[in-house]
Scaffold this motif. Sequence first.
Motif, PDB file in Angstrom:
ATOM      1  N   PRO A  49       0.984  -1.306   0.018  1.00 46.86           N
ATOM      2  CA  PRO A  49      -0.012   0.042   0.044  1.00 46.86           C
ATOM      3  C   PRO A  49       0.870   1.210   0.073  1.00 46.86           C
ATOM      4  O   PRO A  49       0.319   2.253  -0.569  1.00 46.86           O
ATOM      5  CB  PRO A  49      -0.864  -0.161   1.260  1.00 46.86           C
ATOM      6  CG  PRO A  49      -0.819  -1.682   1.531  1.00 46.86           C
ATOM      7  CD  PRO A  49       0.374  -2.400   1.180  1.00 46.86           C
ATOM      8  N   VAL A  50       1.877   1.257   0.651  1.00 50.64           N
ATOM      9  CA  VAL A  50       3.105   2.372   0.588  1.00 50.64           C
ATOM     10  C   VAL A  50       4.015   1.789  -0.543  1.00 50.64           C
ATOM     11  O   VAL A  50       4.643   0.771  -0.216  1.00 50.64           O
ATOM     12  CB  VAL A  50       3.386   2.763   1.843  1.00 50.64           C
ATOM     13  CG1 VAL A  50       4.668   3.738   1.602  1.00 50.64           C
ATOM     14  CG2 VAL A  50       2.586   3.256   2.922  1.00 50.64           C
ATOM     15  N   ALA A  51       4.257   2.371  -1.548  1.00 48.07           N
ATOM     16  CA  ALA A  51       5.093   1.800  -2.686  1.00 48.07           C
ATOM     17  C   ALA A  51       6.360   1.770  -2.495  1.00 48.07           C
ATOM     18  O   ALA A  51       7.030   2.438  -1.439  1.00 48.07           O
ATOM     19  CB  ALA A  51       4.914   2.603  -4.194  1.00 48.07           C
ATOM     20  N   ASN A  52       7.055   0.380  -2.987  1.00 48.01           N
ATOM     21  CA  ASN A  52       8.429   0.393  -2.965  1.00 48.01           C
ATOM     22  C   ASN A  52       9.169   0.958  -4.404  1.00 48.01           C
ATOM     23  O   ASN A  52       8.242   0.715  -5.349  1.00 48.01           O
ATOM     24  CB  ASN A  52       8.877  -1.155  -2.909  1.00 48.01           C
ATOM     25  CG  ASN A  52       8.590  -1.621  -1.244  1.00 48.01           C
ATOM     26  OD1 ASN A  52       9.159  -1.241  -0.208  1.00 48.01           O
ATOM     27  ND2 ASN A  52       7.471  -2.480  -1.286  1.00 48.01           N
ATOM     28  N   GLN A  53      10.182   1.341  -4.345  1.00 48.95           N
ATOM     29  CA  GLN A  53      10.882   1.926  -5.557  1.00 48.95           C
ATOM     30  C   GLN A  53      11.386   0.580  -6.139  1.00 48.95           C
ATOM     31  O   GLN A  53      12.265  -0.306  -5.694  1.00 48.95           O
ATOM     32  CB  GLN A  53      11.732   2.934  -5.292  1.00 48.95           C
ATOM     33  CG  GLN A  53      11.097   4.449  -4.928  1.00 48.95           C
ATOM     34  CD  GLN A  53      11.946   5.421  -4.939  1.00 48.95           C
ATOM     35  OE1 GLN A  53      12.800   5.582  -5.875  1.00 48.95           O
ATOM     36  NE2 GLN A  53      11.608   6.594  -3.968  1.00 48.95           N
ATOM     37  N   LEU A  54      11.489   0.577  -7.631  1.00 49.10           N
ATOM     38  CA  LEU A  54      12.070  -0.420  -8.534  1.00 49.10           C
ATOM     39  C   LEU A  54      13.386   0.322  -9.297  1.00 49.10           C
ATOM     40  O   LEU A  54      13.338   1.543  -9.609  1.00 49.10           O
ATOM     41  CB  LEU A  54      10.927  -0.781  -9.391  1.00 49.10           C
ATOM     42  CG  LEU A  54       9.808  -1.559  -8.851  1.00 49.10           C
ATOM     43  CD1 LEU A  54       9.007  -1.827 -10.066  1.00 49.10           C
ATOM     44  CD2 LEU A  54       9.837  -2.701  -8.248  1.00 49.10           C
ATOM     45  N   THR A  55      14.170  -0.609  -9.806  1.00 46.68           N
ATOM     46  CA  THR A  55      15.435  -0.205 -10.421  1.00 46.68           C
ATOM     47  C   THR A  55      14.950  -0.390 -11.950  1.00 46.68           C
ATOM     48  O   THR A  55      14.020  -1.132 -12.518  1.00 46.68           O
ATOM     49  CB  THR A  55      16.440  -1.054 -10.210  1.00 46.68           C
ATOM     50  OG1 THR A  55      15.996  -2.238 -10.176  1.00 46.68           O
ATOM     51  CG2 THR A  55      17.071  -0.674  -8.799  1.00 46.68           C
ATOM     52  N   GLY A  56      15.641   0.358 -12.849  1.00 45.21           N
ATOM     53  CA  GLY A  56      15.202   0.200 -14.336  1.00 45.21           C
ATOM     54  C   GLY A  56      16.223   1.380 -15.056  1.00 45.21           C
ATOM     55  O   GLY A  56      16.356   2.314 -14.481  1.00 45.21           O
ATOM     56  N   ALA A  57      16.529   0.884 -16.209  1.00 44.97           N
ATOM     57  CA  ALA A  57      17.190   2.009 -16.935  1.00 44.97           C
ATOM     58  C   ALA A  57      16.279   3.295 -17.247  1.00 44.97           C
ATOM     59  O   ALA A  57      15.446   3.256 -17.550  1.00 44.97           O
ATOM     60  CB  ALA A  57      17.715   1.522 -18.177  1.00 44.97           C
ATOM     61  N   GLY A  58      17.294   4.510 -16.807  1.00 45.88           N
ATOM     62  CA  GLY A  58      16.656   5.803 -16.928  1.00 45.88           C
ATOM     63  C   GLY A  58      15.817   6.076 -15.741  1.00 45.88           C
ATOM     64  O   GLY A  58      15.150   7.227 -15.676  1.00 45.88           O
TER      65      GLY A  58
ATOM     66  N   GLY B 167      18.209   3.711 -10.972  1.00 43.44           N
ATOM     67  CA  GLY B 167      19.146   3.115 -12.053  1.00 43.44           C
ATOM     68  C   GLY B 167      18.919   1.541 -12.444  1.00 43.44           C
ATOM     69  O   GLY B 167      17.925   1.267 -12.062  1.00 43.44           O
ATOM     70  N   THR B 168      19.874   0.882 -12.770  1.00 43.05           N
ATOM     71  CA  THR B 168      19.763  -0.448 -13.016  1.00 43.05           C
ATOM     72  C   THR B 168      20.075  -1.274 -11.698  1.00 43.05           C
ATOM     73  O   THR B 168      19.874  -2.848 -11.677  1.00 43.05           O
ATOM     74  CB  THR B 168      20.631  -1.070 -14.099  1.00 43.05           C
ATOM     75  OG1 THR B 168      21.929  -0.810 -13.952  1.00 43.05           O
ATOM     76  CG2 THR B 168      20.151  -0.326 -15.424  1.00 43.05           C
TER      77      THR B 168
END
Length: 920
Positions: free
Chosen positions: A250-259, A263-264
């Motif tokens: 319910p309280v979001a987690n951040q994800l990695t990814g190019a851009g 980051g990655t």
Amino acid sequence: MKLKTLTHMIALIGAVSPAFAQQVASQQPMQRVEITGSSIRRINLEGALPVQTITLDQLDKQGINNAEQLMTLISANGTGADNMTSGNNVFGADSDRVSGGGSFASLRGLGPSGTLVLINGRRIAGYGLSGKAVDLNTIPLAAIARVEVLKDGASAIYGTDAVGGVINFILKTDFEGVQASASGNFTEAGGGATRRLGLTAGKGKLDTDRYNVMFALGHDKNDRLDSSQRSFSNGYQPQRGLSPDTTGTPVANQLTGAGSALGTGFKMPGDPNTYLQAGLLSLQGKCDTVPGMHQYTSSLWAKTTSPLRSTYSCTYDYGGDYVMQLPTERTNFVARGTFQLAPEHRLYAEAVGAHTNALAILTPAQISTTLAAGNAYPVGGPYYQNLQAYIPSYDPTKPILYKWRAWPLGDRTQQYSTDTARLLLGAEGTLASKWDYRVDLSHSFSRTTTDLLDGYANTKALYSVLGSGIVNPWASPEQGQTDAAMAALDATRFYGRLQQGKTTLTQLNGSISGEIFQLPAGAVSGAIGTDLRRESYAFHQDVDATQILLAPGNANQNRVARNIKAVYAELVVPVIKDLELQLALRRDDYSLIGATTNPKVAFSYRPASWVMLRGSANKGFLAPSFGQLYSGRLSQELPNGVSDPVGCAAHPNDPRYCAIERLDYFSGGNPNLRPETSKQGTLGIILEPSPNFSVSVDYWAINVKDRILNRTPQVVLANAAALPEYIHRNGEGIIEYIDAGWINAAGLKTRGADVGLRGRGSLPGGWRWNAGLDGTWTQSYQFAEFEGQPYVEYVGNFYTRDLYLRWKHNATFSVSNGPWSFLLSNLYRDGYKDQLPDAGKSAPPAGFKPHVASYTTFGLSTTYTGFRNTAITVGIQNLFDRDPPFTAHNVDEVVGAGWDPRVADPRGRSLNFNVRYTFF
């Protein structure tokens, strides 16, 4: 069988017998009746086939208010995901995502399509949405006189889909007077109450008035039960090996990814490991400050989720946020009229109908954002969450990718509405005082609609709103969203009709039976008959489900139909005194599928008055269902980089085989499916050393070939060598596409024994006692996923579709005297090996126990009939308030977190009552 269980059984033998033994009034003359498993009317005695009889009175005394609950009292029924709670799921390779809202029988664990459900010995249309087996919600329990369960394959008598056995709901057919009933079952801990009202009225006696008309109306309701109402439903118990593997919180987690801002991948100061997700609350050690959220337990998922991927993330106990009993309402009716043309000839008309509303409720949608979808949180947004203070490499000049449980949209709520009806016209009687005949014509249909009531949104519009930054994905439900954010989200919602399906069945039956000629040992009886059917199925998607986030949609299926023509014959031959053979042969011809001939041989032998030997052998043929054959084929793509195990072994450096891009696959129906075929048999003994005690043991064995299973493209690809017909290649051997969905897999072999005990007698003071036990011991249940692979034993082991328990029983002990009677009931389910955390790839914690305990409950009720025309029953179910046994599996593939609805009832101790009043 374990010694403990065997000891428990021996202790019961002196006091109990088949829980539903048929009562025979010795003062009345014996009459010829038709028993499930034969077309020949005979004296109603124990015969060559094992038939269990259950009366409505027995159901009332045990607090049973609907047909789904009845299935828990049939030990031969599978311990599977065929009840409404288990079916409220979108996971699992075998799941049918358009079969929600239904409840099904599965004798021997062979699946709903292998169990034939009848009403008064005749078929009714299958569940409208999926076109498969009869939905038990449509059974008019208020009008039931008794239920007969044939625990033996009956393809030669009833049709090819009676492989696992037959459940025949027999309605009241000659009722006179007016009777009203009310029953309820209310839990001590709250939630999950069930209620049933019934009214039956009839007029006319066939013997004197030459007619009888009868009408029965029933209404029952199940209240919602949430996991939050039961403490044992807790998916976060890491010390016992149970913790959710999800970061959609319910309280979001951040994800990695190019851009993206992360980051990655990222590293923490002084730590060489690379991490792929992060949440501010986790970094602060505050995951538990939001209800349902906890710190991600990396130690339990270290192998499955790549090294330490989610160490700095919060997780969400979505399994502890499930609905444990779906809110359901059913209204059903039966109307029947019978006219006596002559003393031995009758005409009758019968109408059976039902309307069911069921709500399937799932947790809020989980969303993973991407830059390509345009739903990432933008730089400069009012709620931009900067993690640079914790993660040095964090780049606040770039948008945030995140995974979020979209709680502002609400729980995903689907309403399944089903209308079912059958109209039947028939005639029956006796010709020349010798030949019994019956002929009838019926038409039935089942139509189910799915409406989305809450929790769903148009994907494109929702992603646009999320990408604007107006919604705060880091706000907890307690904090809430702004009015502007909620207005923007509300504008994306989808409400209304999603899909609908309809099945129809038109059937003409005719049979004649009687004594043919005499042998020295007695009369040879026979029956011949015909069964002509036309079945149809259609499925319509009212909207494009792919445009609605996580909508459970399938492609349209235009109406398809098939004709089945069958003829059958049956003989009962007295070979010598006390040895009798039952011989049956049936030929079914399916349009578009083909013809099949199925024989059956059964015998009963009484070498002494107190012992009977019996057995049977028969073949089965299960045609694919409409859904398996014709459900919409969806064209989809696998992620880039998949490998062809056959081609890559021959060309290890060729990316066309070892790193395939955009590999197409089809899922859904498969018009090339072959029927399942089977061979099954039973061998049993009945001992009756006195008129007041008997014991029966029937050993059964079933072998099935070409099982029809729903398989993912990943599973098909991983078994390419075993499934070449589903891997389509070009001239160079390069895969062009994969056929997934419904396929013919390998076979199964199952063995076991049904045990029945019966006892009755007298006690001081004029009291009478009556006791019974009905149990099933499963020796083995083995199957191979695909041809060429070894058979694997599943009895006593965790499995995601069905559990195959070593021993199950239901037992009763009652005493009665005058207007008073008391009933003690017992339900027992054996334990099994638990699912290993992280699929056994990581070492389980010290507190993990690899065995799920057995489940035992008791019920106690009393019935008083001292008031004129009135019967009152009051009882307590789950007398000792036994919680379901702990299991370390979570919701994925099997509903339940810390418990299993396939085995246990989550309602806890409850009070049940039943009042039945006859006006005249």
